[in-house]
Write a protein that holds these residues in place. Structure first.
Motif, PDB file in Angstrom:
ATOM      1  N   LEU A  98       0.815  -1.207   0.000  1.00  0.00           N
ATOM      2  CA  LEU A  98       0.000   0.000   0.000  1.00  0.00           C
ATOM      3  C   LEU A  98       0.850   1.260   0.000  1.00  0.00           C
ATOM      4  N   MET A  99       1.916   1.284   0.801  1.00  0.00           N
ATOM      5  CA  MET A  99       2.748   2.477   0.873  1.00  0.00           C
ATOM      6  C   MET A  99       3.402   2.780  -0.477  1.00  0.00           C
ATOM      7  N   ARG A 100       3.748   1.720  -1.214  1.00  0.00           N
ATOM      8  CA  ARG A 100       4.343   1.946  -2.530  1.00  0.00           C
ATOM      9  C   ARG A 100       3.302   2.521  -3.486  1.00  0.00           C
ATOM     10  N   LYS A 101       2.078   1.991  -3.421  1.00  0.00           N
ATOM     11  CA  LYS A 101       1.015   2.532  -4.263  1.00  0.00           C
ATOM     12  C   LYS A 101       0.800   4.013  -3.971  1.00  0.00           C
ATOM     13  N   MET A 102       0.813   4.353  -2.695  1.00  0.00           N
ATOM     14  CA  MET A 102       0.610   5.740  -2.313  1.00  0.00           C
ATOM     15  C   MET A 102       1.758   6.616  -2.802  1.00  0.00           C
TER      16      MET A 102
END
Length: 312
Positions: A98-102
Motif C-alpha cells: 500500500l505504501m508503494r502505491k501511495m
C-alpha cells in the motif's frame, strides 16, 4: 530530467520516439521503477498488446505506450490506416504494498505529462482489464465509429467495458465522502446547462479536517478558464470542470474538460491520501471530452485544454 521529481533515462525517451515513428516496427514500450525516484526501460517490442502484457510485472507498477493501427468503414467510405496511441497505467490488484502505491500515486500527474501526447488511456490492475476487446472499445469511442471500427488483426466482439480505478478498485469499493454531494452535482449540472451560459466552470477540493477526506464544492461561476485558474490553490489538490466553445466550420461546438491540479507543494500526507482517489473523483465529473493534469497552477493553458478535448 528537471521537469520531473524523478529521473527519466534517455533510453525511455528514445523508446517513446521509436513507438511514435511511422518508419519503426516498434509498437509498444514499458517503463517501471528502478528506484523510488528513478524510472527504467523494461522493454520494447513489435508484438502489440500481447507481447506488451508479457512485460508487465505482477508485483509492481508500470507504465506503457501502445501504438494501435486500425481503419474504420461505413457505407461507401473506407478510411486509410489510422494510428492512435494509448497510455497504459498498470497498477496490479495485489502484490504491491500500500505504501508503494501511495508513493507512486503522487507522481501520477507527472507520469502522464511524460507520456503525452496520447489519444486514450487504460488503467488496469489485472490481465482482464487490459485486453484486445477493451482496446477495440477505446478505439471505437475516440473515433466515433463504434459500429464499424476494424483493427489490423481480427478482433472478437467487444466486451462491455467497466471503468476500473487505481489499485484495482471499482466504483463501488473506491468510495469517496462528500461534504454536500447535492450542491456539487448541481454545480456540475449548471456548467452543462445551455440555459445557464453565465456558469461555465466549477472547482472542487477535499476537506481534510476529518479522518476521511470529503470532496466539497469550492467555487462555481463564470469567466471561463481564467476564472477557474484563479480559484486553484497552489498547495492542495483541486479538481476543475470547464465548458469551452470551439468554432469548427462556422459551427459552434461545446466541449467539457476535467482538470486535475496536483501541485508539488501539496503535503506528502495529503498526496498519499488523495492519490488513491483520483479515479473516483474523475467519475463524479464524467462524462467529459478530455482531461488535463497539472502540477503547477501556472501550467494550465487554454491550448492544452482545447487539445485535450480533441482526443476523444
Amino acid at each position: 530530467m528537471s521537469a520531473f521529481q524523478f529521473d527519466v533515462p534517455e533510453t525511455i525517451l528514445d523508446a517513446m520516439i521509436d513507438v511514435r515513428a511511422d518508419t519503426s516496427e516498434t509498437n509498444f514500450m514499458v517503463a517501471t521503477w528502478d528506484t523510488p525516484t528513478s524510472l527504467k526501460l523494461e522493454g520494447t517490442g513489435s508484438g502489440g498488446l500481447a507481447e506488451m502484457k508479457s512485460m508487465l510485472p505482477s508485483n509492481d507498477v508500470a507504465y506503457g505506450l501502445l501504438r494501435e493501427k486500425f481503419n474504420w468503414e461505413s457505407v461507401g467510405d473506407v478510411s486509410a490506416d489510422t494510428i492512435k496511441f494509448i497510455f497504459v497505467y498498470w497498477f496490479p490488484d495485489s502484490g504491491v504494498p500500500l505504501m508503494r502505491k501511495m508513493k507512486v500515486g503522487t507522481f501520477e500527474g507527472q507520469i502522464r505529462k511524460l507520456f503525452e501526447q496520447y489519444h486514450a488511456d487504460i488503467m488496469a490492475g489485472n490481465d482482464g482489464e487490459f485486453t484486445e476487446d477493451i482496446v477495440k472499445t477505446l478505439l471505437e469511442n475516440i473515433t466515433g465509429k463504434a459500429d464499424h471500427t476494424t483493427e489490423a488483426r481480427e478482433a472478437p466482439k467487444a466486451a462491455k467495458f467497466e471503468r476500473k480505478f487505481i489499485g484495482g478498485m471499482d466504483g463501488k469499493t473506491q468510495d469517496i465522502a462528500f461534504v454536500d454531494e447535492g450542491a456539487l452535482r448541481e454545480a456540475i449540472s449548471s456548467v452543462r446547462d445551455n440555459e445557464q451560459p453565465d456558469v461555465d466552470f466549477v472547482v472542487a477540493d477535499f476537506d481534510m479536517s476529518s479522518k476521511k477526506p470529503a470532496l466539497k464544492l469550492k467555487e462555481v461561476g463564470g469567466g471561463g478558464l481564467d476564472a477557474l485558474k484563479a480559484v486553484l490553490a497552489g498547495d492542495q489538490f483541486n479538481y476543475g470542470f470547464v465548458r469551452i466553445t470551439e468554432t469548427i466550420d462556422q459551427t459552434e461546438a461545446v466541449k467539457f474538460c476535467f482538470i486535475k491540479s496536483q501541485p508539488e507543494a501539496t503535503s506528502f500526507k495529503a498526496k498519499g491520501k488523495l492519490g488513491l482517489l483520483g479515479g473516483a473523483v474523475s467519475n463524479v465529473f464524467h462524462p467529459y471530452h478530455g482531461d488535463v493534469f497539472i502540477d503547477e497552477v501556472g501550467d494550465l493553458k487554454m491550448d492544452e485544454v482545447v487539445l485535450a478535448t480533441k482526443k476523444r
